[in-house]
Design an enzyme around this catalytic site. Structure first.
Site, PDB file in Angstrom:
ATOM      1  N   PHE A 136       2.075  13.429   4.116  1.00 20.28           N
ATOM      2  CA  PHE A 136       0.820  13.612   4.843  1.00 20.28           C
ATOM      3  C   PHE A 136       0.934  12.897   6.178  1.00 20.28           C
ATOM      4  O   PHE A 136       1.216  11.706   6.233  1.00 20.28           O
ATOM      5  CB  PHE A 136      -0.380  13.062   4.066  1.00 20.28           C
ATOM      6  N   ASP A 221       6.623   7.400   9.944  1.00 20.85           N
ATOM      7  CA  ASP A 221       5.161   7.367   9.949  1.00 20.85           C
ATOM      8  C   ASP A 221       4.724   6.149   9.137  1.00 20.85           C
ATOM      9  O   ASP A 221       4.719   6.174   7.903  1.00 20.85           O
ATOM     10  CB  ASP A 221       4.627   8.661   9.333  1.00 20.85           C
ATOM     11  N   LYS A 250      -4.405   3.077  11.619  1.00 21.30           N
ATOM     12  CA  LYS A 250      -5.187   2.480  10.544  1.00 21.30           C
ATOM     13  C   LYS A 250      -5.441   0.988  10.718  1.00 21.30           C
ATOM     14  O   LYS A 250      -6.403   0.586  11.349  1.00 21.30           O
ATOM     15  CB  LYS A 250      -4.539   2.796   9.195  1.00 21.30           C
TER      16      LYS A 250
END
Length: 396
Positions: A136, A221, A250
């Site tokens: 994802f 990532d 984040k």
């Protein structure tokens, strides 16, 4: 149902499956609703609030910066942004930084950089990407196109072309996918949204070797795994390799919108004026907070505590697995990013925890994910594990 929940249902888009709960304040690991109920947050806003809610030191620097400067545009330099870039470079394998606002934007920047770098050095035919199934990377078209979960594609195709997907940890498929047209491979060191599946060290090492052989780039990532989540400042440190490009977001500013793409000098030099941009990326407010976040989280003793807390939770779940083998299948993760896979659907477990005012997430129907603030106390860990065992006893 409270007033805020009713208003939310009336006026907010329906693209989230929300619980009928409205939070109005938070402190540390706790969140408080409009009705005054207190919840233990084991989600950190999906691995965002690594230092918990309204951390006093972060609130202090945010207030101080708010009285100085909010925005200038990236046509100029600002003090917090340049200081944060320096701090990130000094503590990572990157040489230069591009700032944006979200994880998907950091991934978009990485994909664009990889193609631009390949174009400038090898020509326009070198434009293919390798990505992993069950991954994802975000919701924008580029990020969605390298996300290896077809359920997210439905209704949005055709996606960006030139992507080859392979199973994670399958070295045979990895070797078969590489060729001279590949400009980069993108991977999460731990597939967080996919169910907390860590990649194997040998798989990552082989990917790095193939990138060197075929003159391609390795993109990590680290949007969920970065900023101390795994017990290292960055997860790549567990695998004894350095990516060419790394995406962060984040937890970087503990909830303030901020992301970063870091890259080696010889790679990021392909981003010349006009090739990419972000209006709000690296704004002074978010960067000031991120500086303090890095100062706190990069402390070796802090990171050692994260590793210890993660080990305690995993060990406790392994003990429960021995007691309830018919319920628990596997316990996975690094640091305080932990996935517990069950032989049964976890909806009842999730709901029972919610009734006990404990917040968790379920990336898949049989997986419970634990990603608490890194400041969670040992007492709170014990409390959570006691509640989990009570629920398992009922279900067994």
């Amino acid at each position: 149902m409270g007033y805020l929940v009713e208003m939310g249902e009336l006026f907010l888009a329906g693209n989230y499956k929300r619980e009928p709960i409205a939070f109005i304040r938070g402190f540390g690991t706790r969140l408080f609703t409009e009705d005054g109920e207190e919840y233990l947050d084991l989600t950190s806003g999906i691995a965002v609030c690594n230092l918990g809610h309204t951390h006093p030191e972060l609130v202090k620097v945010l207030k101080e910066q708010a009285e100085k400067l909010w925005h200038t545009s990236n046509l100029y330099y600002t003090e917090p942004q340049t200081q944060l870039a320096q701090k990130l470079v000094e503590n990572s394998c990157g040489d230069k930084v591009f700032f944006a606002n979200s994880g998907a934007e950091a991934v978009e920047a990485a994909l664009k950089l990889a193609r631009r770098w390949a174009y400038e050095n090898f020509g326009k035919e070198k434009n293919q990407f390798i990505a992993l199934y069950n991954s994802f990377h975000g919701r924008t078209y580029g990020a969605l196109s390298v996300t290896g979960q077809p359920k997210y594609w439905e209704g949005f195709e055709p996606l960006v072309p030139g992507i080859t997907f392979i199973p994670a940890n399958n070295k045979k498929a990895l070797k078969s996918a590489f060729n001279e047209k590949v400009c980069a491979i993108i991977m999460e060191p731990i597939q967080g949204e996919g169910g907390v599946y860590p990649l194997e060290k040998d798989f990552i090492k082989t990917a790095k070797e193939l990138c060197e052989k075929y003159k391609a780039l390795l993109i990590f990532d680290e949007i969920q795994t970065g900023i101390g989540r795994t017990g290292k400042l960055f997860a790549y440190e567990h695998f004894e390799i350095e990516p060419d490009i790394m995406c962060l977001a984040k937890a970087l500013a503990n909830g303030m919108p901020l992301s970063a793409m870091l890259a080696k000098d010889e790679v990021i030099s392909a981003l010349k004026p006009g090739t990419h941009a972000s209006t709000f990326g690296g704004n002074p407010l978010a960067c000031a907070v991120a500086l303090k976040v890095l100062e706190i989280v990069s402390d070796p003793l802090f990171l050692e505590e994260v590793r210890l807390k993660g080990k305690i939770i995993k060990d406790k779940f392994e003990t429960l697995k021995e007691k309830y083998p018919q319920l628990i299948k596997e316990v996975r993760g690094l640091g305080l990013l932990i996935g517990i896979e069950f032989h049964v659907e976890v909806k009842k477990i999730y709901q029972k925890l919610l009734e006990q005012k404990i917040l968790t997430t379920t990336p898949k129907s049989n997986i419970l994910r634990i990603s608490p603030p890194l400041i969670i106390s040992y007492r709170e860990i014990d409390f959570f594990m006691e509640k989990i065992e009570e629920i398992l006893k009922i279900l067994a």
